[in-house]
Each structure stands twice: as structure tokens, then as C-alpha cells.
Design a protein around this motif. Structure first.
Motif, PDB file in Angstrom:
ATOM      1  N   ALA A 180       0.821  -1.211   0.000  1.00 43.58           N
ATOM      2  CA  ALA A 180       0.000   0.000   0.000  1.00 43.58           C
ATOM      3  C   ALA A 180       0.859   1.266   0.000  1.00 43.58           C
ATOM      4  CB  ALA A 180      -0.948  -0.006   1.187  1.00 43.58           C
ATOM      5  N   ASP A 181       1.898   1.285   0.834  1.00 40.49           N
ATOM      6  CA  ASP A 181       2.772   2.457   0.861  1.00 40.49           C
ATOM      7  C   ASP A 181       4.005   2.173   0.014  1.00 40.49           C
ATOM      8  OD1 ASP A 181       4.429   4.543   1.331  1.00 40.49           O
ATOM      9  OD2 ASP A 181       4.313   4.451   3.523  1.00 40.49           O
ATOM     10  N   PRO A 182       4.140   2.881  -1.118  1.00 41.15           N
ATOM     11  CA  PRO A 182       5.221   2.566  -2.061  1.00 41.15           C
ATOM     12  C   PRO A 182       6.612   2.621  -1.438  1.00 41.15           C
ATOM     13  CG  PRO A 182       3.734   4.239  -2.954  1.00 41.15           C
ATOM     14  CD  PRO A 182       3.308   3.988  -1.553  1.00 41.15           C
ATOM     15  N   LYS A 183       6.758   3.362  -0.333  1.00 40.88           N
ATOM     16  CA  LYS A 183       8.099   3.492   0.245  1.00 40.88           C
ATOM     17  C   LYS A 183       8.409   2.365   1.220  1.00 40.88           C
ATOM     18  CE  LYS A 183       8.906   8.374  -0.308  1.00 40.88           C
ATOM     19  NZ  LYS A 183       8.102   9.526   0.041  1.00 40.88           N
ATOM     20  N   LYS A 184       7.379   1.672   1.702  1.00 41.84           N
ATOM     21  CA  LYS A 184       7.613   0.675   2.754  1.00 41.84           C
ATOM     22  C   LYS A 184       7.483  -0.756   2.244  1.00 41.84           C
ATOM     23  CE  LYS A 184       6.227   3.625   6.583  1.00 41.84           C
ATOM     24  NZ  LYS A 184       4.986   4.057   7.195  1.00 41.84           N
ATOM     25  N   VAL A 185       7.358  -0.933   0.924  1.00 42.66           N
ATOM     26  CA  VAL A 185       7.137  -2.286   0.406  1.00 42.66           C
ATOM     27  C   VAL A 185       8.339  -3.166   0.706  1.00 42.66           C
ATOM     28  CG1 VAL A 185       6.518  -3.613  -1.614  1.00 42.66           C
ATOM     29  CG2 VAL A 185       5.905  -1.216  -1.478  1.00 42.66           C
ATOM     30  N   SER A 186       8.080  -4.361   1.232  1.00 47.97           N
ATOM     31  CA  SER A 186       9.163  -5.328   1.390  1.00 47.97           C
ATOM     32  C   SER A 186       8.601  -6.733   1.183  1.00 47.97           C
ATOM     33  CB  SER A 186       9.784  -5.194   2.784  1.00 47.97           C
ATOM     34  OG  SER A 186       8.808  -5.471   3.764  1.00 47.97           O
ATOM     35  N   CYS A 187       7.683  -6.847   0.230  1.00 52.05           N
ATOM     36  CA  CYS A 187       7.081  -8.156   0.003  1.00 52.05           C
ATOM     37  C   CYS A 187       6.987  -8.432  -1.495  1.00 52.05           C
ATOM     38  CB  CYS A 187       5.681  -8.196   0.601  1.00 52.05           C
ATOM     39  SG  CYS A 187       4.599  -6.933  -0.062  1.00 52.05           S
ATOM     40  N   ALA A 188       6.609  -9.664  -1.832  1.00 51.52           N
ATOM     41  CA  ALA A 188       6.521 -10.078  -3.229  1.00 51.52           C
ATOM     42  C   ALA A 188       5.340  -9.399  -3.920  1.00 51.52           C
ATOM     43  CB  ALA A 188       6.368 -11.583  -3.307  1.00 51.52           C
ATOM     44  N   TYR A 189       5.260  -9.566  -5.253  1.00 57.11           N
ATOM     45  CA  TYR A 189       4.155  -9.001  -6.024  1.00 57.11           C
ATOM     46  C   TYR A 189       2.967  -9.958  -6.001  1.00 57.11           C
ATOM     47  CZ  TYR A 189       7.652  -5.764  -7.845  1.00 57.11           C
ATOM     48  OH  TYR A 189       8.620  -4.805  -7.963  1.00 57.11           O
ATOM     49  N   PRO A 190       1.740  -9.422  -6.080  1.00 57.44           N
ATOM     50  CA  PRO A 190       0.561 -10.296  -6.040  1.00 57.44           C
ATOM     51  C   PRO A 190       0.351 -11.018  -7.362  1.00 57.44           C
ATOM     52  CG  PRO A 190      -0.109  -8.040  -6.414  1.00 57.44           C
ATOM     53  CD  PRO A 190       1.382  -8.015  -6.215  1.00 57.44           C
ATOM     54  N   ASN A 191      -0.550 -11.991  -7.356  1.00 55.67           N
ATOM     55  CA  ASN A 191      -1.020 -12.577  -8.610  1.00 55.67           C
ATOM     56  C   ASN A 191      -2.171 -11.730  -9.110  1.00 55.67           C
ATOM     57  OD1 ASN A 191       0.699 -14.836  -8.670  1.00 55.67           O
ATOM     58  ND2 ASN A 191      -0.563 -15.826  -7.118  1.00 55.67           N
ATOM     59  N   THR A 192      -2.119 -11.335 -10.377  1.00 57.77           N
ATOM     60  CA  THR A 192      -3.131 -10.447 -10.929  1.00 57.77           C
ATOM     61  C   THR A 192      -3.985 -11.163 -11.963  1.00 57.77           C
ATOM     62  OG1 THR A 192      -1.361  -8.826 -10.859  1.00 57.77           O
ATOM     63  CG2 THR A 192      -3.422  -8.121 -11.850  1.00 57.77           C
ATOM     64  N   PRO A 193      -5.260 -11.380 -11.681  1.00 58.12           N
ATOM     65  CA  PRO A 193      -6.116 -11.905 -12.740  1.00 58.12           C
ATOM     66  C   PRO A 193      -6.334 -10.794 -13.759  1.00 58.12           C
ATOM     67  CG  PRO A 193      -7.137 -12.090 -10.557  1.00 58.12           C
ATOM     68  CD  PRO A 193      -5.975 -11.164 -10.425  1.00 58.12           C
ATOM     69  N   LEU A 194      -5.893 -10.999 -14.997  1.00 51.79           N
ATOM     70  CA  LEU A 194      -5.930  -9.923 -15.992  1.00 51.79           C
ATOM     71  C   LEU A 194      -7.375  -9.657 -16.426  1.00 51.79           C
ATOM     72  CD1 LEU A 194      -2.800 -11.007 -18.020  1.00 51.79           C
ATOM     73  CD2 LEU A 194      -2.965  -9.505 -16.037  1.00 51.79           C
ATOM     74  N   GLN A 195      -7.660  -8.387 -16.683  1.00 52.59           N
ATOM     75  CA  GLN A 195      -9.036  -7.945 -16.931  1.00 52.59           C
ATOM     76  C   GLN A 195      -9.238  -7.441 -18.357  1.00 52.59           C
ATOM     77  OE1 GLN A 195     -11.489  -7.906 -14.327  1.00 52.59           O
ATOM     78  NE2 GLN A 195      -9.872  -9.214 -13.472  1.00 52.59           N
ATOM     79  N   LYS A 196     -10.506  -7.508 -18.796  1.00 52.32           N
ATOM     80  CA  LYS A 196     -10.886  -6.847 -20.052  1.00 52.32           C
ATOM     81  C   LYS A 196     -11.701  -5.599 -19.695  1.00 52.32           C
ATOM     82  CE  LYS A 196     -12.856 -10.623 -20.935  1.00 52.32           C
ATOM     83  NZ  LYS A 196     -13.844 -11.597 -21.444  1.00 52.32           N
ATOM     84  N   PHE A 197     -11.580  -4.569 -20.503  1.00 52.78           N
ATOM     85  CA  PHE A 197     -12.386  -3.362 -20.289  1.00 52.78           C
ATOM     86  C   PHE A 197     -13.046  -2.940 -21.601  1.00 52.78           C
ATOM     87  CE2 PHE A 197      -9.665  -3.233 -16.595  1.00 52.78           C
ATOM     88  CZ  PHE A 197     -10.539  -2.829 -15.607  1.00 52.78           C
ATOM     89  N   LEU A 198     -14.314  -2.509 -21.503  1.00 52.56           N
ATOM     90  CA  LEU A 198     -15.051  -2.085 -22.692  1.00 52.56           C
ATOM     91  C   LEU A 198     -15.515  -0.647 -22.534  1.00 52.56           C
ATOM     92  CD1 LEU A 198     -17.488  -5.116 -23.181  1.00 52.56           C
ATOM     93  CD2 LEU A 198     -15.168  -4.891 -24.024  1.00 52.56           C
ATOM     94  N   ASN A 199     -15.633   0.044 -23.653  1.00 49.68           N
ATOM     95  CA  ASN A 199     -16.255   1.359 -23.637  1.00 49.68           C
ATOM     96  C   ASN A 199     -17.713   1.190 -23.224  1.00 49.68           C
ATOM     97  OD1 ASN A 199     -18.107   3.291 -25.347  1.00 49.68           O
ATOM     98  ND2 ASN A 199     -16.180   4.370 -24.993  1.00 49.68           N
ATOM     99  N   ALA A 200     -18.226   2.103 -22.380  1.00 51.51           N
ATOM    100  CA  ALA A 200     -19.564   1.916 -21.803  1.00 51.51           C
ATOM    101  C   ALA A 200     -20.652   1.863 -22.874  1.00 51.51           C
ATOM    102  CB  ALA A 200     -19.842   3.027 -20.798  1.00 51.51           C
ATOM    103  N   ASP A 201     -20.598   2.788 -23.852  1.00 56.90           N
ATOM    104  CA  ASP A 201     -21.598   2.792 -24.927  1.00 56.90           C
ATOM    105  C   ASP A 201     -21.552   1.493 -25.716  1.00 56.90           C
ATOM    106  OD1 ASP A 201     -22.540   5.231 -24.349  1.00 56.90           O
ATOM    107  OD2 ASP A 201     -21.362   6.307 -25.882  1.00 56.90           O
TER     108      ASP A 201
END
Lengths: 317, 666
Positions: free
Chosen positions: A238-259
Motif C-alpha cells: 500500500a505504501d510505495p516506500k515501505k514495500v518489502s514483500c513479493a508481487y501479487p497474482n493479478t487476474p488480468l481484466q478486459k475493459f469495454l467502452n460503456a456505450d
């Protein structure tokens, strides 16, 4: 006499221009290409995402009769274009919290199109040939012991960790500082430069440490092992200066224009249904990057061989 | 002729220094410098202990920095919220962007409708006409034919047309704006001085830095790409137009004035025609600059050849990138040869009317194009698939072989990898560490002192303020890192460039041989050779410096050559008759007389090296270049703009401490 004529011409030209500016301009939304059903997709710079776009475009054109336009641009620019309706969908997004907040939550011009089915993971990697020789290098606690092996002209007396393109999310400077590692980041600045460097090291069987991720087509050519960092916990970055842990697994997303999501008909429904696995994506990505096939040809080949998979994505009649 | 020059009142003479005997000039200079050095010594004795006592040593203090990213991000947000409703957009900016899209579309559709045979015929016949129909122009026409044919053979026909469409509109707009600015700057000294920082900024502020705001305001695709290209490409046209106007022979002006010509008439009938050669060189440089933006245009979705290069990069496919890069170079060669041929004909008297001259020649050209148009009905519009050849595989194989053998395989010399490591260790690292080690106030004093030595109080003040601005922006350390890279690249560029320029000026044949190479260096997108450079030199700052030298060298060579050639033959003849050796002639006559051109060369060296700092960020240059790319790709306008402005400030500092103030010394 001549001066006068030129002056008259200039004045009338300016006048015409001013008059034309009196009308409000077209904001560019809802432009139809020749009246045909058309979909515009963005082509990101990395191969995995090109595979999504190529396969989606192939099926949209061959099965659903759409005309597909593709536009190549940077990720953040693509978000902006998606919001304006210049493009209709982003097929693979690795997480842009700022843009999501702005366009999805506040302006409501973009909607989430669901999981792509592929899970992304970022981490620190060493080549397998090096890890085989020194099995304890795969734990961050032992990295300082090997720092000298990773030294280059750029990193001085510390070990080098090769970084990638500025596009990528990285906490590495903070992680190095907070875990007190004898390492220094070297920002290669582009995926191409990073891949070239990795390939070169691998050819010479030299030790190296790099910021890397899966899924990635290069993993099929250069075998790499992940270095264990302190386990990821919700909020530890959460705090970019205090990170000392691994990266999360990210389920990749799709995004659509609302219209488009609302009025896009079969195409929108198909893109929402599109969901495949990491292995399937890698199969197409490797055809493009490893075998240097054109994305269209690779998509065609995959679509022919995997009918049962994509039939399920088609809109229910 | 020389007698008339001295007769004219000195303030009306051109920037070419009056031929003072070298001896007196040197004593004058030495005297001035000595006095100033003494003053500076005294100042240093007082100021340095004061600085140590007040601020100690180290980097720029944090309390003296201002964070500008807040307001920038607010502006960003305002644009996003208002661009579909605010009158400024509806009644002005959107018109601009729609017009841009429409005009590029129109040119593309015209080219597409002409079919490949029509475009080919038009390109070749136009080149032939520009070179003067008949046997003289055949070579130029053949070059044009070869260029177009290869574009088609490489399978890039359609992408080439799209790029040409964008270029035609961008170059036309840039040239128009450039000529207008150049006219004003060429006629008024004050405007010239006021405009110089603006022109520098246009070229030095990296397009990556303002690409994001442009996209937000004008939209993705053509408009943002077009406007960025125009901003980058217009300055050379302006600069060279101004240079040409100032360089007009005073005797001719005097003559036309004595014949009773008004200012406007004199401009139209004497000054502009006399400046035509320079203006054509300006057009030529504008074309080159515009073509170098093709890939940047692809980053915002403008398509064309840039997109092919960019997408090849993601699969690390040098062969495919080269296949798209070659047409960019060929378009440049075609346009360059055509404009140069037209330039050569300036001043040559055309013999009489005849079928091959004047209007009848244009009629011939159009008749040819129309005939080709009729021919394409039989052949078809698209470039035939069967006439394409894929170079990607052989090129990739060759590249692998070369990098493998050059990187570490050369006996005794070591190979590129070793060179780059030593260069980084022994030159770049000490330079960077030294600059960063210097206390911040001493850097300011140093800049002030150097700028004052070469210039005036005014230049010293500007340079120091620009340097201080870097500190205030909070990028002190990164800027000094970038400065060390820029200095190394600049020294390399100037040494190699002036040397090559001198050689070219003396041997015309060499210049002709080098020309295609220089064209390629200037227009081949850096993205194409990025991968081989990394493969050869690794992800280091050395790679970034090589990219910069390759890009900046051609302009320095060209301007130096042109400057040396333009030296009054009478002065050369005089020195020869006095028994000067070739070396003496070069060092004591040609180089001093070509000083304005040499200064322009240094200026362009600074500008172009800084323009590539960003590309250096893509191959391990880090520092400001990386920040600019990061600003664009992560949408952080604050980061990108701050780094971009810092690059401009660096440019300002470098320009001020390398451009001696001629006005005061002469």
C-alpha cells in the motif's frame, strides 16, 4: 497593386476560417466506417496481448461478420481512447488503479468486461542454469552472498537487477532498500532491450538477476526460476516506500467502452465471453514471437485447432 | 567585392565576421579573457569559502525545490472533464484536430486511389522535373524509381502511403510556419534573439513529454502525431531561412536599394532569392526531422511505417523492423535528392524555352501521370503480392552473427562489450560522479563563470538561472547524470562531425558517397537499431550515447560542409596567393570565416543529442530520458513534464556556454 491583392486574399482566407470556426466541432464520437458493423481494438506492445487481439479479431471477422480495426498505442493512452470511444475494448489490462477510478467509477465511460482467464505474476528471476549450480540463490536471504556475481559496469560494486520498461509496475527500489540487499536497479527502459539483454546472458551462460513476469513467451526459450521474496499479503504494497514483500497474482481484466458494452450487440457480448487459459495464450504468443508468424496467421492456426474452446464464446442465438 | 563590405556601416553587416587579421582578433580575445579570469579568481576567493560556510557541500537542498506535478495533474484532469463540452474545444481545438485528420485522410485517399503505378509514376516524374527534365535529371528520377520499388518489394506499400500522407501534410505545415518565423527572425535582430530560446525549446523538449497532453487535447491518432511532428520539424526551416536572409550579400542589397526598391520589393526580389539555397537546406532538414518522428507518431496510433517498426520491436524482430525502417530512409532519400536537385538548379540559367522547360515540362509530367493512371486500370490498385520479398529471416541471421562476433570475439581489441564497459567505467562514471560530487552552489558558480567568459553578463545570468531551475524542479541528481552523458555524446559528435565535415568540404566525391549513409543515420528510426546496439553494447549508458551520436552526427557534418563551402572564394584565393599551405588555409581562413555555420553546427549538436536523450532512456540511459518515457507510458504528466523541462534547461545552459557572443567582440 500586387500587395493589395495578396492582402485581400489573406483577409478573405482568415475570414473564411473564422466563419468556419463559428460552428461547434464534431467531437469525434460514433463514427461509422462505411456503415458496416465495425469494432476497434487496441494492440498493446507485448506479445501476449497481441495474441488476445489477433484471436478475437479473427473470430469477429470470420464468424460474426464484423470489420475489425486495430490501433496501436501506449496503455494509458489506450485507456483515454477507450473512454472517448476511439477504441471499443482493451483485451488485457494488468491493473491501472488510477485510470479505473477515473473512468470506471467517476466518469462511467468505461466498464469492466470480466476476467481474461489469464493470471499475471511479477517477480525476480534468475536463469535455471545458475539456480541449478547454486540452489540457495532462490531465496532472497541469500542474494547478498551472490551480489558480486550479478555485478556490471552500471551497478558499481553492487549486484545488478535488470529492470524493464517504464510501463511496468515495480517496487524494486523500495524492496532492495527495505530488505537491505546489496543490489542496484538498472532500468533498461524497454521490453525489447530487456529481452535482448536476457537472451545475450543466456547464450553466454552468465548469471543475472531480473525483474520478470509470467505469462511471457520468452519463458519457453530461456528457463528462469523465481527468487522467493517475503510472501505477499493484502495491503503490504500500500505504501510505495515501505514495500518489502513479493508481487501479487493479478487476474488480468478486459475493459469495454460503456456505450459499446450497451449497444455493441454480438461483438460486445462475444468480447465479454472471451476467456482462455495462460497455456492457450502462450501457445499463440510463441507462434508470433518465437516462430515469427504474423499475428493473423497464428490466430487462424489456433482457431482451426481449438474450435470447442471458442465456440463457447459466441453469443447465444 | 570585399571593398564594398567594409564600406557598409558595421551594424548592417551580416553575422559573418569582417575579415579581421587573425592576429589582432586573438590578442583582443586573450586580453578580454585575461581580465575576466582575474576578476573571476578574485570572486572565487570570496565566494567559495562563503559557500562552504553557508551551505557546505552536496546536492541541491530539498527546501529549495517546488513540486509542479500537482497543478499539472489538475490541468490534465480539467482537460479530460471538459474536452467534450467546453467552447475552447468545440469552437477551436476540435476544429484543428478534425482538419488535421481530414487533410491527412484526403492525401492518403488520393494516393490510394492513384494505385501503385500512378504513385510510382508521379513520384518519378516529379523528381525528374525538379532536377530539370532531360539527361541531367535521369539519375534523380532513377533514385526515385528505386526508392518506390523497394518500398513495394519489402511488402510495405500501404504503410508507406500512409506515412507519405502524414509527411506531406506535416512538412507543408512545418515549412510554412518555419518560413514565417524565419522571415521575421531574419529581418530583425531583436526578434531573432527572442525567438532563439523558443526554437531551441521546440526541438529539445522531447515529444514524449508533450505527447500526453497533446493526445488529451487533440485525440489519439493523426492529430497529436501531426502537431508533435510540426513542432519538432519547423525550427530548422526557421533557422536556415533566417541565416539565409542575414547572409544575403550586402552589395546586392545596396545595389537594389540604390535603384529605389522598397523594403518589401528588396525582400522579394533580392533577399529571398539570395537565401533560396539556405531555405532549401532548411526544407531538406525539416523533411528529415519530420521523418524521424514517424515512430513517435505510432506510439499514439497514427499507423503507417512507424507502427510496423514499433510492433516488430515487441517480438525483438530486427529484420521486420528494418523492413519498415528502410522505406522511411528511402522516402527521405527520394525527397532529399529531389529538393537538392531543385536547389542545384537555382542560379543556373535555363536555356530558352523548349519542350523540356517551363510550363510545357509540367504538362509532360502530368500527361505521364495520367497515362500511368490509365495503365493501372489494367493492372490493379494494390501492389502485387507476388512482387514482395521478406528480408526478416536473413537479416536476423546476419544480425545474430555480427553481434556474436563483434561483441566479444575480436582478438586484441576485445570487442564492443569490453569497449562499452571500459567507456562506462573510465569516462562516464568518473564524469557523473564528479558532477554529482560537486556542491550544488559551486555548479552554479561554474556555469556562471564559463558563460561569462564566453559571453556577456546576460548569457551568464540566463545559464545560471536555467541551471538553478533544474534544482528547483527537484531533479538535480538525475539532470547531472544526464548532463554527463550529453557531454560525452556531444564531444564525440562534434569531433567526428567537424572532421567529417572538413573532409567532405574538401572532397566533393566523399560527400556524395557519404550522403546515403548520413541520410540513413538521420532518418532510420532509432527503434530499429536499438536491439543491435543493446546486443553489442549491453544495457548501459554507452548504448544511449551511441544512439545519440548516430542521430546528431549528420546535421553537424552537413552544416560544417555547407559553411566551409560558402566561404568567399576570393578570401581563399587571396590567402593562396600569399603562399598559405592547405592546412593554414583551413585553420586560418576557412574555419574562422565559417564561424557562424560552425556555431550553428554546435547548436544543432546540442539540440539533437538532447532530442535523443529520451531514446537513450529506452536502452539503459536512465535519468531524465527514462523519466520522460515513464511520464508518457504511466500517464504521469508531472514526472514527464518535469524531466522534459529539465532537458530544455540543460539545453539552454549548454547553448549559452558554447555560443560565443560575436556581437560584442567584433
Amino acid at each position: 497593386m500586387r500587395t493589395l491583392r495578396i492582402a485581400t486574399a489573406v483577409v478573405s482566407a482568415v475570414g473564411v476560417l473564422t466563419l468556419s470556426a463559428c460552428g461547434a466541432a464534431d467531437t469525434g464520437k460514433k463514427k461509422e466506417v462505411g456503415g458496416a458493423k465495425s469494432v476497434t481494438l487496441t494492440v498493446p506492445s507485448w506479445v501476449g496481448a497481441q495474441a488476445n487481439t489477433a484471436v478475437a479479431a479473427h473470430i469477429l471477422e470470420k464468424e460474426l461478420g464484423y470489420k475489425v480495426n486495430t490501433k496501436q498505442m501506449g496503455e494509458v493512452l489506450a485507456w483515454d481512447a477507450l473512454s472517448k470511444g476511439d477504441i471499443d475494448a482493451i483485451m488485457e489490462d494488468w491493473g491501472h488503479p488510477k485510470e479505473e477510478k477515473q473512468y470506471v467509477e467517476t466518469k462511467k465511460t468505461v466498464v469492466n468486461g470480466g476476467d481474461l482467464g489469464v493470471t499475471g505474476h511479477i517477480g525476480w528471476f534468475v536463469p535455471k542454469y545458475f539456480a541449478d549450480e547454486h540452489p540457495d540463490v532462490t531465496d532472497y536471504k541469500n542474494l547478498n552472498k551472490y551480489a558480486k556475481e550479478f555485478k556490471t559496469a552500471e551497478s558499481g560494486d553492487k549486484g545488478e537487477i535488470l529492470e524493464g520498461s517504464p510501463d511496468y509496475v515495480t517496487n524494486d527500489d523500495a524492496i532492495i532498500k527495505n530488505l537491505k540487499l546489496d543490489l542496484k536497479t538498472n532500468y533498461s527502459g524497454s521490453e525489447a532491450a530487456q529481452i535482448t539483454a536476457i537472451k545475450k546472458y543466456a547464450k553466454e551462460k552468465k548469471p543475472f538477476l531480473t525483474y520478470w513476469w509470467t505469462p511471457q513467451w520468452l519463458n519457453a526459450q530461456v528457463d528462469m526460476v523465481e527468487v522467493k521474496l517475503p510472501a505477499y499479503k493484502e495491503g503490504c504494497d500500500a505504501d510505495p516506500k515501505k514495500v518489502s514483500c513479493a508481487y501479487p497474482n493479478t487476474p488480468l481484466q478486459k475493459f469495454l467502452n460503456a456505450d459499446f458494452a450497451k449497444n455493441g450487440g454480438e461483438a460486445a457480448e462475444f468480447l465479454k465471453n472471451f476467456k482462455w487459459t495462460t497455456e492457450q495464450q502462450n501457445e499463440v504468443a510463441l507462434m508470433i514471437a518465437g516462430e515469427k508468424m504474423s499475428p493473423e496467421a497464428a490466430a487462424e492456426k489456433w482457431v482451426k485447432a481449438n474450435e470447442s474452446t471458442w465456440k463457447a464464446w459466441l453469443p447465444k442465438k | 567585392m570585399t571593398a564594398t563590405v567594409t564600406a557598409v556601416p558595421p551594424e548592417k553587416t551580416t553575422p559573418t565576421p569582417a575579415p579581421t587579421p587573425p592576429g589582432t582578433l586573438r590578442t583582443l580575445l586573450r586580453h578580454r579573457v585575461k581580465g575576466r579570469l582575474l576578476l573571476l579568481g578574485v570572486a572565487a576567493l570570496v565566494l567559495i569559502p562563503l559557500g562552504v560556510a553557508l551551505w557546505g557541500s552536496g546536492s541541491w537542498p530539498a527546501e529549495l525545490t517546488v513540486d509542479v506535478s500537482g497543478p499539472l495533474d489538475d490541468a490534465n484532469q480539467w482537460v479530460i472533464d471538459n474536452r467534450e463540452t467546453h467552447p475552447l474545444f468545440l469552437y477551436f481545438l476540435l476544429h484543428l484536430s478534425n482538419t488535421a485528420t481530414d487533410s491527412v485522410d484526403a492525401v492518403y485517399r488520393l494516393l490510394d486511389a492513384m494505385g501503385w503505378l500512378g504513385v510510382l509514376a508521379a513520384g518519378v516524374l516529379f523528381a525528374w522535373r525538379a532536377a530539370g527534365l532531360g539527361r541531367r535529371g535521369v539519375k534523380v528520377a532513377l533514385t526515385a524509381f528505386g526508392a518506390f520499388a523497394v518500398c513495394g518489394l519489402l511488402g510495405m506499400w500501404d504503410a508507406t502511403l500512409l506515412t507519405i500522407a502524414l509527411m506531406v501534410v506535416a512538412v507543408a505545415l512545418a515549412a510554412l510556419i518555419g518560413v514565417l518565423i524565419g522571415l521575421v527572425a531574419g529581418l530583425s535582430d531583436r526578434v531573432d534573439r527572442a525567438l532563439r530560446p523558443l526554437l531551441d525549446t521546440m526541438q529539445v523538449l522531447p515529444a514524449f513529454a508533450y505527447l500526453l497532453p497533446f493526445v488529451l487535447v487533440f485525440g489519439t491518432g493523426t492529430p497529436a502525431a501531426l502537431f508533435c511532428t510540426v513542432i519538432y520539424a519547423a525550427p530548422p526551416m526557421a533557422r536556415l531561412t533566417a541565416l539565409g536572409l542575414r547572409g544575403a550579400d550586402p552589395a546586392v542589397l545596396e545595389a537594389s536599394a540604390s535603384l529605389g526598391a522598397s523594403g518589401w520589393q528588396r525582400l522579394r526580389t533580392a533577399r529571398l532569392p539570395l537565401a533560396r539555397k539556405q531555405m532549401l537546406l532548411g526544407l531538406n532538414q525539416t523533411i528529415m526531422m519530420a521523418l524521424s518522428m514517424v515512430v513517435i507518431a505510432a506510439l499514439v496510433g497514427a499507423g503507417g511505417l512507424g507502427e510496423e517498426v514499433y510492433s516488430a520491436l515487441s517480438t525483438v524482430d530486427v529484420g521486420k523492423a528494418l523492413a519498415a525502417g528502410i522505406p522511411i530512409v528511402l522516402i527521405a532519400v527520394w525527397l532529399d535528392r529531389t529538393t537538392a536537385a531543385a536547389g542545384d538548379r537555382i542560379g543556373q540559367s535555363t536555356p530558352g524555352g523548349g519542350l523540356l522547360h517551363g510550363r510545357s515540362a509540367w504538362v509532360l509530367v502530368f500527361a505521364g501521370v495520367i497515362a500511368a493512371e490509365l495503365g493501372r486500370l489494367a493492372i490493379g490498385k494494390a501492389w502485387p503480392e507476388a512482387w514482395t520479398y521478406d528480408i526478416s529471416t536473413p537479416v536476423n541471421k546476419a544480425q545474430d552473427w555480427i553481434t556474436e562476433n563483434l561483441a566479444s570475439g575480436i582478438p586484441v581489441l576485445g570487442g564492443t562489450e569490453v569497449w562499452s564497459e571500459n567507456f562506462t567505467l573510465w569516462i562516464l562514471n568518473p564524469l557523473r560522479d564528479g558532477l554529482i560530487w560537486l556542491p550544488w552552489w559551486s555548479v552554479l558558480l561554474l556555469v556562471a563563470a564559463i558563460a561569462w567568459l564566453v559571453g556577456t553578463w546576460g548569457t551568464a545570468l540566463t545559464a545560471t538561472l536555467a541551471m538553478a531551475a533544474i534544482g528547483v524542479l527537484g531533479v538535480w541528481g538525475k539532470s547531472l547524470d544526464t548532463l554527463s552523458q550529453v557531454l560525452a555524446a556531444l564531444v564525440l559528435t562534434l569531433v567526428l562531425g567537424v572532421l567529417a565535415g572538413v573532409l567532405c568540404a574538401r572532397a566533393g566525391r566523399l560527400e556524395r558517397w557519404l550522403r546515403p549513409l548520413l541520410d540513413a543515420m538521420q532518418t532510420m528510426p532509432q527503434f530499429v537499431y536499438l536491439i543491435p546496439v543493446v546486443a553489442l553494447f549491453g544495457v548501459t549508458r554507452a548504448s544511449a550515447i551511441i544512439a545519440a551520436v548516430v542521430y546528431a552526427l549528420p546535421a553537424v557534418v552537413r552544416i560544417t560542409t555547407q559553411g566551409l563551402r560558402a566561404v568567399d572564394p576570393a578570401a581563399l584565393e587571396a590567402s593562396r596567393s600569399l603562399g598559405a599551405s592547405t592546412r593554414q588555409q583551413l585553420l586560418q581562413v576557412q574555419l574562422p570565416l565559417a564561424r557562424p555555420a560552425l556555431q550553428l553546427a554546435v547548436n544543432q549538436g546540442v539540440v539533437l543529442v538532447l532530442a535523443v536523450v529520451v531514446v537513450g532512456g529506452l536502452v539503459g540511459g536512465g535519468a531524465l530520458g527514462y523519466d520522460v518515457v515513464k511520464g508518457l507510458s504511466r500517464g504521469e504528466m508531472g514526472v514527464g513534464m518535469t524531466a522534459g523541462v529539465a532537458i530544455v534547461c540543460l539545453g539552454l545552459v549548454l547553448d549559452r556556454i558554447t555560443q560565443p557572443a560575436t556581437r560584442k567582440t567584433d
